[in-house]
Write a protein that holds these residues in place. Structure first.
Motif, PDB file in Angstrom:
ATOM      1  N   ASN A  41     -26.568  22.964  32.162  1.00 22.85           N
ATOM      2  CA  ASN A  41     -27.819  22.233  32.010  1.00 22.85           C
ATOM      3  C   ASN A  41     -28.147  21.488  33.305  1.00 22.85           C
ATOM      4  OD1 ASN A  41     -29.916  20.409  31.307  1.00 22.85           O
ATOM      5  ND2 ASN A  41     -29.294  20.503  29.161  1.00 22.85           N
ATOM      6  N   HIS A  42     -28.961  22.102  34.134  1.00 25.46           N
ATOM      7  CA  HIS A  42     -29.319  21.489  35.413  1.00 25.46           C
ATOM      8  C   HIS A  42     -30.302  20.333  35.239  1.00 25.46           C
ATOM      9  CE1 HIS A  42     -27.404  24.128  38.423  1.00 25.46           C
ATOM     10  NE2 HIS A  42     -27.449  25.002  37.445  1.00 25.46           N
ATOM     11  N   ALA A  43     -31.118  20.377  34.194  1.00 26.97           N
ATOM     12  CA  ALA A  43     -32.066  19.289  33.981  1.00 26.97           C
ATOM     13  C   ALA A  43     -31.329  17.982  33.685  1.00 26.97           C
ATOM     14  CB  ALA A  43     -33.012  19.643  32.837  1.00 26.97           C
ATOM     15  N   THR A  44     -30.264  18.062  32.892  1.00 28.63           N
ATOM     16  CA  THR A  44     -29.463  16.870  32.624  1.00 28.63           C
ATOM     17  C   THR A  44     -28.778  16.375  33.892  1.00 28.63           C
ATOM     18  OG1 THR A  44     -29.086  17.551  30.324  1.00 28.63           O
ATOM     19  CG2 THR A  44     -27.522  15.971  31.279  1.00 28.63           C
ATOM     20  N   LEU A  45     -28.282  17.317  34.705  1.00 32.56           N
ATOM     21  CA  LEU A  45     -27.673  16.940  35.975  1.00 32.56           C
ATOM     22  C   LEU A  45     -28.684  16.207  36.859  1.00 32.56           C
ATOM     23  CD1 LEU A  45     -25.423  17.037  38.134  1.00 32.56           C
ATOM     24  CD2 LEU A  45     -26.217  19.331  38.729  1.00 32.56           C
ATOM     25  N   ALA A  46     -29.927  16.695  36.879  1.00 28.85           N
ATOM     26  CA  ALA A  46     -30.954  16.042  37.697  1.00 28.85           C
ATOM     27  C   ALA A  46     -31.194  14.613  37.235  1.00 28.85           C
ATOM     28  CB  ALA A  46     -32.247  16.851  37.632  1.00 28.85           C
ATOM     29  N   ALA A  47     -31.197  14.399  35.909  1.00 29.10           N
ATOM     30  CA  ALA A  47     -31.390  13.044  35.390  1.00 29.10           C
ATOM     31  C   ALA A  47     -30.244  12.128  35.792  1.00 29.10           C
ATOM     32  CB  ALA A  47     -31.531  13.101  33.874  1.00 29.10           C
ATOM     33  N   ILE A  48     -29.013  12.657  35.796  1.00 23.41           N
ATOM     34  CA  ILE A  48     -27.861  11.868  36.257  1.00 23.41           C
ATOM     35  C   ILE A  48     -28.011  11.533  37.739  1.00 23.41           C
ATOM     36  CG2 ILE A  48     -25.367  11.966  36.682  1.00 23.41           C
ATOM     37  CD1 ILE A  48     -25.154  13.746  34.178  1.00 23.41           C
ATOM     38  N   LEU A  49     -28.459  12.520  38.498  1.00 24.74           N
ATOM     39  CA  LEU A  49     -28.610  12.332  39.939  1.00 24.74           C
ATOM     40  C   LEU A  49     -29.601  11.220  40.245  1.00 24.74           C
ATOM     41  CD1 LEU A  49     -27.925  13.392  42.781  1.00 24.74           C
ATOM     42  CD2 LEU A  49     -29.797  15.032  42.519  1.00 24.74           C
ATOM     43  N   ARG A  50     -30.673  11.163  39.471  1.00 35.20           N
ATOM     44  CA  ARG A  50     -31.701  10.140  39.717  1.00 35.20           C
ATOM     45  C   ARG A  50     -31.121   8.728  39.604  1.00 35.20           C
ATOM     46  NH1 ARG A  50     -36.700  10.736  35.915  1.00 35.20           N
ATOM     47  NH2 ARG A  50     -35.017  10.504  34.407  1.00 35.20           N
ATOM     48  N   ASP A  51     -30.135   8.545  38.736  1.00 36.84           N
ATOM     49  CA  ASP A  51     -29.539   7.222  38.564  1.00 36.84           C
ATOM     50  C   ASP A  51     -28.700   6.799  39.770  1.00 36.84           C
ATOM     51  OD1 ASP A  51     -30.667   7.079  36.052  1.00 36.84           O
ATOM     52  OD2 ASP A  51     -28.888   7.856  35.024  1.00 36.84           O
ATOM     53  N   HIS A  52     -28.330   7.760  40.623  1.00 32.74           N
ATOM     54  CA  HIS A  52     -27.470   7.451  41.766  1.00 32.74           C
ATOM     55  C   HIS A  52     -28.182   7.572  43.116  1.00 32.74           C
ATOM     56  CE1 HIS A  52     -24.548   8.388  38.558  1.00 32.74           C
ATOM     57  NE2 HIS A  52     -23.731   7.595  39.219  1.00 32.74           N
ATOM     58  N   ALA A  53     -29.409   8.031  43.119  1.00 30.15           N
ATOM     59  CA  ALA A  53     -30.152   8.225  44.372  1.00 30.15           C
ATOM     60  C   ALA A  53     -31.425   7.388  44.313  1.00 30.15           C
ATOM     61  CB  ALA A  53     -30.468   9.706  44.567  1.00 30.15           C
ATOM     62  N   PRO A  54     -31.441   6.238  44.956  1.00 29.19           N
ATOM     63  CA  PRO A  54     -32.547   5.285  44.775  1.00 29.19           C
ATOM     64  C   PRO A  54     -33.906   5.794  45.206  1.00 29.19           C
ATOM     65  CG  PRO A  54     -31.091   4.631  46.585  1.00 29.19           C
ATOM     66  CD  PRO A  54     -30.396   5.739  45.863  1.00 29.19           C
ATOM     67  N   ASP A  55     -33.957   6.760  46.141  1.00 31.12           N
ATOM     68  CA  ASP A  55     -35.253   7.250  46.611  1.00 31.12           C
ATOM     69  C   ASP A  55     -35.848   8.338  45.721  1.00 31.12           C
ATOM     70  OD1 ASP A  55     -35.253   5.608  48.909  1.00 31.12           O
ATOM     71  OD2 ASP A  55     -33.962   7.026  49.953  1.00 31.12           O
ATOM     72  N   LEU A  56     -35.047   8.868  44.792  1.00 26.79           N
ATOM     73  CA  LEU A  56     -35.476  10.024  44.002  1.00 26.79           C
ATOM     74  C   LEU A  56     -36.430   9.570  42.897  1.00 26.79           C
ATOM     75  CD1 LEU A  56     -34.767  13.048  44.153  1.00 26.79           C
ATOM     76  CD2 LEU A  56     -33.050  12.643  42.384  1.00 26.79           C
ATOM     77  N   ARG A  57     -37.707   9.922  43.053  1.00 27.74           N
ATOM     78  CA  ARG A  57     -38.740   9.453  42.127  1.00 27.74           C
ATOM     79  C   ARG A  57     -39.183  10.509  41.125  1.00 27.74           C
ATOM     80  NH1 ARG A  57     -40.967   7.805  47.166  1.00 27.74           N
ATOM     81  NH2 ARG A  57     -42.679   9.319  46.917  1.00 27.74           N
ATOM     82  N   HIS A  58     -39.178  11.786  41.521  1.00 27.29           N
ATOM     83  CA  HIS A  58     -39.758  12.828  40.678  1.00 27.29           C
ATOM     84  C   HIS A  58     -38.728  13.923  40.409  1.00 27.29           C
ATOM     85  CE1 HIS A  58     -43.614  10.967  41.538  1.00 27.29           C
ATOM     86  NE2 HIS A  58     -43.423  11.138  42.836  1.00 27.29           N
ATOM     87  N   LEU A  59     -38.582  14.310  39.149  1.00 28.35           N
ATOM     88  CA  LEU A  59     -37.755  15.445  38.750  1.00 28.35           C
ATOM     89  C   LEU A  59     -38.675  16.508  38.168  1.00 28.35           C
ATOM     90  CD1 LEU A  59     -34.729  13.652  37.015  1.00 28.35           C
ATOM     91  CD2 LEU A  59     -34.993  14.311  39.427  1.00 28.35           C
ATOM     92  N   ILE A  60     -38.678  17.661  38.818  1.00 30.77           N
ATOM     93  CA  ILE A  60     -39.582  18.752  38.424  1.00 30.77           C
ATOM     94  C   ILE A  60     -38.715  19.923  37.979  1.00 30.77           C
ATOM     95  CG2 ILE A  60     -41.395  20.308  39.229  1.00 30.77           C
ATOM     96  CD1 ILE A  60     -41.864  18.017  41.448  1.00 30.77           C
ATOM     97  N   ILE A  61     -38.965  20.424  36.777  1.00 27.40           N
ATOM     98  CA  ILE A  61     -38.077  21.390  36.141  1.00 27.40           C
ATOM     99  C   ILE A  61     -38.813  22.692  35.874  1.00 27.40           C
ATOM    100  CG2 ILE A  61     -36.476  21.773  34.233  1.00 27.40           C
ATOM    101  CD1 ILE A  61     -35.807  19.263  35.852  1.00 27.40           C
ATOM    102  N   VAL A  62     -38.159  23.809  36.201  1.00 30.48           N
ATOM    103  CA  VAL A  62     -38.632  25.118  35.742  1.00 30.48           C
ATOM    104  C   VAL A  62     -38.050  25.308  34.351  1.00 30.48           C
ATOM    105  CG1 VAL A  62     -38.625  27.604  36.135  1.00 30.48           C
ATOM    106  CG2 VAL A  62     -38.699  26.036  38.093  1.00 30.48           C
ATOM    107  N   PRO A  63     -38.854  25.219  33.288  1.00 30.47           N
ATOM    108  CA  PRO A  63     -38.300  25.266  31.934  1.00 30.47           C
ATOM    109  C   PRO A  63     -37.838  26.664  31.552  1.00 30.47           C
ATOM    110  CG  PRO A  63     -40.691  25.087  31.854  1.00 30.47           C
ATOM    111  CD  PRO A  63     -40.306  25.025  33.300  1.00 30.47           C
ATOM    112  N   ASP A  64     -36.936  26.717  30.573  1.00 29.34           N
ATOM    113  CA  ASP A  64     -36.514  27.994  30.023  1.00 29.34           C
ATOM    114  C   ASP A  64     -37.600  28.528  29.103  1.00 29.34           C
ATOM    115  OD1 ASP A  64     -34.133  27.690  31.321  1.00 29.34           O
ATOM    116  OD2 ASP A  64     -33.059  26.925  29.579  1.00 29.34           O
TER     117      ASP A  64
END
Length: 516
Positions: free
Chosen positions: A107-130
Motif C-alpha cells: 500500500n503505497h498510499a499509506t506509505l505516502a501518508a506516513i511520509l508526510r508526517d516526517h517531511a515538513p515541506d510535503l504538502r500534497h499527496l497525489i495518488i494514481v488510484p487502483d
C-alpha cells in the motif's frame, strides 16, 4: 520534444501498457492538463516533487506534466520504503508526492501518508488510484482530480534543472543528481542514435522506469525523441516481458545481467513466445559475464549491445556494428566525442593502457556537482572538476572499457546497489549483534549477494539469518537490501598494522566466503 512530436506525428502511438494506448497528441494533452492542475495546486517552477510510480503509462504523463509546469521530479523506486524516502524528501525539500495506491500488494498510499508526517515541506499527496478500489487515505488527491483545462504554461529554459535522480548506494544525506533539460536530452539523443532508434522502434521498459538506464539509455525518452513507441511492463519476469514483446511487437529493451540470464534460460528451454520482433537487447547496470554475453544472441535472436554508465553522466556503449571481441567482452566506449575519460591510480596518476585503475570523467552531460551536498562534492570531484566514478576499469587500446568492479563498499545485487555502511548501521541496533560487516559475494544469477558477518553480543545466543532478515525488513528498507547470507564469527581479523580498516576487512571476508 513532446510538443514537436505531437505536432509532426499526432496520431502515432506514443505509450502502451496493459490498460492504455495513447497517441502523441493524447499524451501531450494529458501532460498539459496535469501541468495546469499542478500549477493550480501551487506546484510550479523549481518545486521538487517525489515521483514513486511503477511501470505504468501514468509515469510518462506525470513526468511531462511536471516538466511543463517547470517543477522537478525527484525519482524514487517502487521498492523504496520510509527508510529511503524520508531522507530523500528532506534532502530535496519536496513539496508534493505522486505515487500509486497499491503495487504488488504493498500500500503505497499509506506509505505516502506516513511520509508526510516526517517531511515538513510535503504538502500534497497525489495518488494514481487502483481500478475499482475506493479508499484513498484522507488528505490525498486522485491524479485525475488534478486535470484542468490547459493554460499558458511557465517558460522553462533548456539550461534549467529538469529533475533530481538518486545516486546508487548513498548513505546519510542522499546524493541527489541534478540533470538539466539540455544535458539530459543530449544524452538521450546520442543514445537513441547509437542504438538505432527511429519512428518504427518500440522500446520496452521492463526495469523500473525511474532508473536512469530505462529512462534514457536509450530508454523511454530515447524512444519518444525518435518518434517511436514506449511499451511498459509491470515487471521484468520472462512471462510478463515475453507476453509484452509478443503483444506490442517490441524491437528493443534493456536488462541487468541477472534478468538477462533468466530471459536466456527461458528462451533456451521454451519456444512458447514469438520474440521475432526483438532486435536489440541492451545489458547494463553491472558487468555482463562473458559466458552470458555469448548466449544472449543465439537464445533471443537479438544483437547484444552492452552499456555502462551512471546517473551522474557518462554513458558508454558497444556499437551495433562492433566485432564480437568488443561486443561480448567489453562494456563499450563513451558515446560522445566530447566525453573525456582517464584511468588513474589512487594518487590520481594515469595508469598504463590495459592496467586496472579508477575511472574519472568529464563531459557535456556529466554533472558538475550534487544537489546541496558539499561533502559529497568534495569527495566525488577532483579540484579541476573531474568526476570520480568509483569504478575500477581497464582501458583497451581500441578505446573500449572493461569494467572490473567498484572501489566503494557496495554490493551490486542484480543491478541494485546496496551500501554496506547503511545496512551495517541498521544491524548494529539489533540486540543480539555486537558488530557487523556487510560484504559482497559472487552469485551466478544476481552477480553479487550480500553476506553479513556478525559478532554476537552473547556468543551463547547468536542471531539467526531469519531474525536478521526480519529485523532489517521491519526497519523499512528496500527489499533488495535485506541480507542474503549470514556468517557468525568470533572476531574480525586485524589489518597488517593492527588497525580495523573496514574496507580491508570486507575484502578479506568476501574472499573467505567466496572460497568456502
Amino acid at each position: 520534444m513532446l510538443t514537436a512530436r505531437a505536432t509532426t506525428s499526432p496520431d502515432a502511438i506514443a505509450v502502451l501498457d496493459d490498460r492504455h494506448r495513447w497517441t502523441y497528441a493524447e499524451l501531450d494533452a494529458r501532460a498539459r492538463s496535469l501541468a495546469a492542475g499542478f500549477i493550480d495546486f501551487g506546484i510550479g517552477p523549481g518545486d521538487r516533487v517525489l515521483v514513486q510510480l511503477p511501470n505504468i503509462a501514468e509515469f510518462v504523463e506525470v513526468l511531462f506534466g511536471l516538466f511543463y509546469a517547470g517543477a522537478l521530479p525527484v525519482f524514487c523506486l517502487p521498492a523504496h520504503r520510509q527508510s529511503e524516502l524520508i531522507p530523500i524528501a528532506k534532502a530535496s525539500g519536496a513539496v508534493a508526492m505522486v505515487t500509486c495506491h497499491h503495487h504488488q500488494t504493498f500500500n503505497h498510499a499509506t506509505l505516502a501518508a506516513i511520509l508526510r508526517d516526517h517531511a515538513p515541506d510535503l504538502r500534497h499527496l497525489i495518488i494514481v488510484p487502483d481500478r475499482g478500489k475506493p479508499g484513498l487515505p484522507g488528505g490525498t488527491h486522485a491524479l485525475d482530480a488534478l486535470r484542468r483545462v490547459p493554460k499558458e504554461l511557465p517558460a522553462v529554459a533548456a539550461s534549467d534543472v529538469a529533475f533530481l535522480q538518486l545516486s546508487g548506494g548513498s548513505t546519510g544525506t542522499p546524493k541527489l543528481i541534478p540533470r538539466t533539460h539540455d544535458d539530459y536530452l543530449y544524452s538521450v539523443r546520442r543514445s537513441a542514435e547509437l542504438c538505432g532508434l527511429d519512428s518504427n522502434s518500440v522500446y520496452l521498459a521492463a526495469l523500473p522506469v525511474a532508473h536512469n538506464f530505462p529512462m534514457s539509455s536509450p530508454g523511454i525518452l530515447g524512444a519518444l525523441w525518435a518518434g517511436g513507441t514506449v511499451a511498459l511492463a509491470i515487471d521484468p519476469s520472462p512471462t510478463t516481458a515475453f507476453t509484452a514483446i509478443q503483444q506490442f511487437k517490441v524491437t528493443i529493451t534493456g536488462l541487468v545481467p541477472p534478468l538477462a540470464r533468466l530471459w536466456v534460460e527461458r528462451a533456451e528451454n521454451s519456444k512458447a513466445y514469438d520474440l521475432s520482433s526483438l532486435r536489440v537487447l541492451l545489458v547494463g547496470g553491472a558487468r555482463c559475464p562473458d559466458e552470458l554475453a555469448r548466449r544472449i544472441g543465439p537464445a533471443l535472436g537479438v544483437q547484444l549491445q552492452q552499456v555502462f554508465g551512471m546517473a551522474e553522466g557518462l554513458v558508454c556503449y558497444t556499437r551495433l556494428d562492433d566485432p564480437d571481441d568488443v561486443t561480448l567482452a567489453t562494456q563499450g566506449r563513451p558515446m560522445s566525442p566530447h566525453d573525456r575519460i582517464a584511468v588513474v591510480d589512487e594518487n590520481g596518476d594515469p595508469v598504463p593502457p590495459g592496467v586496472d585503475g579508477l575511472l574519472i570523467t568529464k563531459g557535456p552531460y556529466t554533472i558538475r556537482g550534487y544537489y546541496r551536498n558539499p561533502e559529497a562534492n568534495a569527495s566525488s570531484f577532483t579540484e579541476d572538476g573531474w568526476y570520480r566514478t568509483g569504478d575500477v576499469v581497464a582501458l583497451r587500446p581500441d578505446g573500449n572499457l572493461v569494467v572490473k568492479g567498484r572501489l566503494g563498499d557496495r554490493v551490486n545485487r542484480g543491478g541494485e546497489k546496496i551500501s554496506a555502511e547503511e545496512i551495517e548501521a541498521h544491524l548494529l541496533d539489533h540486540p543480539l549483534i555486537r558488530d557487523a560487516i556487510v560484504v559482497a559475494v559472487p552469485d551466478e544469477h544476481l552477480g553479487e549477494r550480500s553476506c553479513v558477518f556478525v559478532l554476537a553480543a552473547d556468543p551463547t545466543t547468536p542471531p539467526a539469518l531469519g531474525q536478521i532478515r526480519k529485523f532489517v525488513r521491519e526497519r523499512g528498507v528496500a527489499t533488495w537490501k535485506i541480507p542474503d547470507l549470514l556468517e557468525v564469527v568470533d572476531s574480525f581479523p586485524e589489518t597488517g598494522v593492527g588497525k580495523i580498516s573496514r574496507r580491508s576487512l570486507r575484502a578479506e571476508l568476501s574472499a573467505r566466503v567466496s572460497q568456502s
